[in-house]
Design a protein around this motif. Sequence first.
Motif, mmCIF file in Angstrom:
data_model
loop_
_atom_site.group_PDB
_atom_site.id
_atom_site.type_symbol
_atom_site.label_atom_id
_atom_site.label_comp_id
_atom_site.label_asym_id
_atom_site.label_seq_id
_atom_site.Cartn_x
_atom_site.Cartn_y
_atom_site.Cartn_z
ATOM 1 N N HIS A 119 -21.352 34.967 -0.844
ATOM 2 C CA HIS A 119 -22.104 34.916 0.420
ATOM 3 C C HIS A 119 -21.189 34.674 1.618
ATOM 4 O O HIS A 119 -21.376 33.756 2.426
ATOM 5 C CB HIS A 119 -23.213 33.854 0.364
ATOM 6 N N ALA A 174 -23.524 38.899 3.699
ATOM 7 C CA ALA A 174 -24.082 37.674 4.267
ATOM 8 C C ALA A 174 -24.177 37.832 5.780
ATOM 9 O O ALA A 174 -23.241 38.358 6.400
ATOM 10 C CB ALA A 174 -23.185 36.490 3.928
ATOM 11 N N HIS A 184 -36.298 36.330 2.957
ATOM 12 C CA HIS A 184 -35.511 35.578 1.963
ATOM 13 C C HIS A 184 -36.387 35.079 0.830
ATOM 14 O O HIS A 184 -37.531 34.690 1.049
ATOM 15 C CB HIS A 184 -34.783 34.415 2.651
ATOM 16 N N ASP A 210 -33.412 38.718 0.374
ATOM 17 C CA ASP A 210 -32.078 38.200 0.088
ATOM 18 C C ASP A 210 -32.167 36.903 -0.712
ATOM 19 O O ASP A 210 -32.977 36.024 -0.400
ATOM 20 C CB ASP A 210 -31.313 37.941 1.394
ATOM 21 N N HIS A 213 -25.430 41.251 -2.931
ATOM 22 C CA HIS A 213 -25.359 40.467 -1.687
ATOM 23 C C HIS A 213 -24.033 39.697 -1.615
ATOM 24 O O HIS A 213 -23.907 38.744 -0.853
ATOM 25 C CB HIS A 213 -26.560 39.519 -1.627
HETATM 26 ZN ZN LIG Z 1 -27.819 36.041 2.649
#
Ligand SMILES: [Zn+2]
Length: 252
Positions: A105, A152, A205, A49, A101
Amino acid sequence: MTGLLRKSLCTIALSLAAVSAGNAATLVEPTLHLKPQGEGGGRVALTLDACGGKTDTRILSALVENRIPATVFVTGIWLKHNATALEIMRAHPDLFELENHGGRHIPAVDTPRKIYGISSAGSPDAVQAEVESGAAALASAGGPAPKWFRGATAEYSPSAIAMIRKLGFKIAGFSVNGDGGSLLGAKETARRIAAAKDGDVIIAHINQPTHAAGEGVVQGLLALKQKGMTFVRLDDAEDVGNDGTTTDRFNK
Ligand SMILES: [Zn+2]
């Protein structure tokens, strides 16, 4: 008679209140697996992400140098501030699949609440705006249209899941939480990722270059590669998600 009726109506009202409170409280964190390969060293999908912030070049360089493919979930915010990283990803279309994504967010939850301290979208319209603005940001960055969405916090209200599916996206859960929201130490992150099994979908991430977790992501991936694990992107494999995230009439 009227007393009894009133009492019944009150009971019904209370039941409805309990039901809607129950719905408001129930968020789902869907899982996603690849169809197991069953032979060879196994197959996993790495999903990363890019929520906002910057780019963890330790991870990006390791992926390019070691030819490890990944599905990267980017937000509109991240796209705006990470042109160089985006260029590197675009230069390696065999390695990087870019997916949605969200625009800003914001958690894809259609009732107002907080998830890990982040305010949810709070309404169906706001969920739709988050999903569509994320896709639009990717389109204006010149890429192919995204097919997958991950909100998110990766938590959803069931009604938001249904809506996102209607907008044409599959929803990307995961089965291995690699870096605990980028908050784990390097050692624990490496241990979790290195323990991935055939069919797992790993989440970590790529937007926290100062966190120790990023170093662990690289170590864990290299350990998996050394064990003979194959890496695939979400679009390269048959994926199976629960909570209606990948399989219904919108699934092509
Ligand atoms: Zn995220």
